[in-house]
Design a protein around this motif. Sequence first.
Motif, mmCIF file in Angstrom:
data_model
loop_
_atom_site.group_PDB
_atom_site.id
_atom_site.type_symbol
_atom_site.label_atom_id
_atom_site.label_comp_id
_atom_site.label_asym_id
_atom_site.label_seq_id
_atom_site.Cartn_x
_atom_site.Cartn_y
_atom_site.Cartn_z
ATOM 1 N N LEU A 12 -13.144 21.539 28.564
ATOM 2 C CA LEU A 12 -14.434 21.878 29.191
ATOM 3 C C LEU A 12 -15.177 23.281 28.922
ATOM 4 N N LEU A 16 -18.587 24.309 27.035
ATOM 5 C CA LEU A 16 -19.299 25.116 27.635
ATOM 6 C C LEU A 16 -19.709 26.381 26.832
ATOM 7 N N ALA A 53 -24.812 20.939 36.926
ATOM 8 C CA ALA A 53 -23.370 21.104 36.207
ATOM 9 C C ALA A 53 -22.451 21.613 37.385
ATOM 10 N N LEU A 57 -19.374 19.272 36.000
ATOM 11 C CA LEU A 57 -18.440 19.783 35.218
ATOM 12 C C LEU A 57 -16.957 19.698 35.921
ATOM 13 N N ASN A 91 -26.104 15.727 30.328
ATOM 14 C CA ASN A 91 -25.178 16.573 30.740
ATOM 15 C C ASN A 91 -23.626 16.223 30.448
ATOM 16 N N LYS A 94 -22.951 16.190 26.957
ATOM 17 C CA LYS A 94 -22.910 17.814 26.283
ATOM 18 C C LYS A 94 -21.529 18.317 26.685
ATOM 19 N N TYR A 95 -21.331 18.257 28.016
ATOM 20 C CA TYR A 95 -19.966 18.977 28.488
ATOM 21 C C TYR A 95 -18.627 18.067 28.518
#
Length: 461
Positions: A12, A16, A53, A57, A91, A94-95
């Motif tokens: 992660l 990021l 996020a 996350l 999101n 992407k993460y």
Amino acid sequence: MRFADIGLSDELLRALSEAGYDEPTPIQAAAIPQVQMMRDIIAIAQTGTGKTASFVLPMIDVLANGRARARMPRSLILEPTRELAAQVAENFEKYGKYHKLSMALLIGGVQMGDQVKALEKGVDVLIATPGRLMDLFERGKILLTGCEMLVIDEADRMLDMGFIPDIEHICTKLPATRQTLLFSATMPPPIKKLADKFLSNPKYIEVARPATANVNIEQFLVNVSPMKKRDVLRDLLRTEDVSNAIIFCNRKTTVRELNTSLQRHGMRSGEIHGDIDQASRQKQLEAFKNGDINLLVASDVAARGLDVKGVSHVFNFDAPWHPDDYVHRIGRTGRAGAKGKAFTFVTKADEEAIENIEKLIGTKIDRLGKVEAPSGEPEERAPAKRGRKPAEPKAKSAPAEAVAPAEPKPAREKAAAKPAREKAAPKAEAEPAQKPSAAPAGDDGWNGPMPGFLGVGFGTS
């Protein structure tokens, strides 16, 4: 504090870093550790604070170990709009690119077949709008008994859209031992009741006073007549340093007409509202994000669903009917610590709405005063009144030849009309030719000297 200090996995942290993020926002710093500890949370945060996020996350790390089964998602995220659901999915992509988590997006406006196929393979993360989720559940295409984590995002917006009964029904189908995360900008009584019913000993997190506007956004009210809104908007778009902007309207018809007007004046604009199918809406959003267009005219369907990096301005072409919508509209700019500007057009009919907005946010908004249309440009009239000539008598008035000076009149009629003509003469000399745009807003009547025939019986004795 840095992301590395709150216990996120190396995968992660790498994702990021590649996305350009090193430090968490206040809501992320407060919420992520609580989610990692498997606590239920109630998080109150205004739009643009990075709350997406704050649950995406930790969910990625929590779900990293485990296996998805067919038609039984391991986690569920409920979103009020298609745009927000698609944004959360972005999101996760992407993460979570260094994790092997599967994801499915259930939203209306698209074919159901591909969504069903994804569910049959088994998904770790299911992102859905309540309507489509209920539809598939009632068809027997999805089981919720294996869901370990539930996220209710934008809960107050869910309330506004009438989704609370659906959410309550969905919650009864989930395991009682799940972890539940509730995010909202405000905490009205129905949302508190929902939280009390379905959350277990939640941790309450609040990073800003409910319904406050972002301090990074400069706010202005623009006093303007209804007939000059388009002219004033174009003037501001030309004089302000606008890199890209979202322009909000209250009605779908206004969105369409304004977008057409902006394009006719050579501006790169697009539109998004409820009458556009999902594929077209997504296409317009992508064009806006990619810079193919720099102006997006939108109805409130987009007020909480857009997260476009670097939006410099928000224009409320129509003052919002509900005060909460104002906060969420202007929250499209000034995101992630950036600066932004928001202009709200105010007519006389909007004063009560503005008072309610200022009462909600607890501050007075600066007014720019009376802003006229830019000189040299004809004013655009409302569509319903196009083609009418404000410098001519209305259709119900007497025929034009009744005021011709060469036509003989009875002596009594001439005597009565003479004072009115003499009184109007100086104005006629001062303004020999009135342009249509000089007429008062909404006045399509006669602006010249009083016709002689109106003297009979008016002000005579």
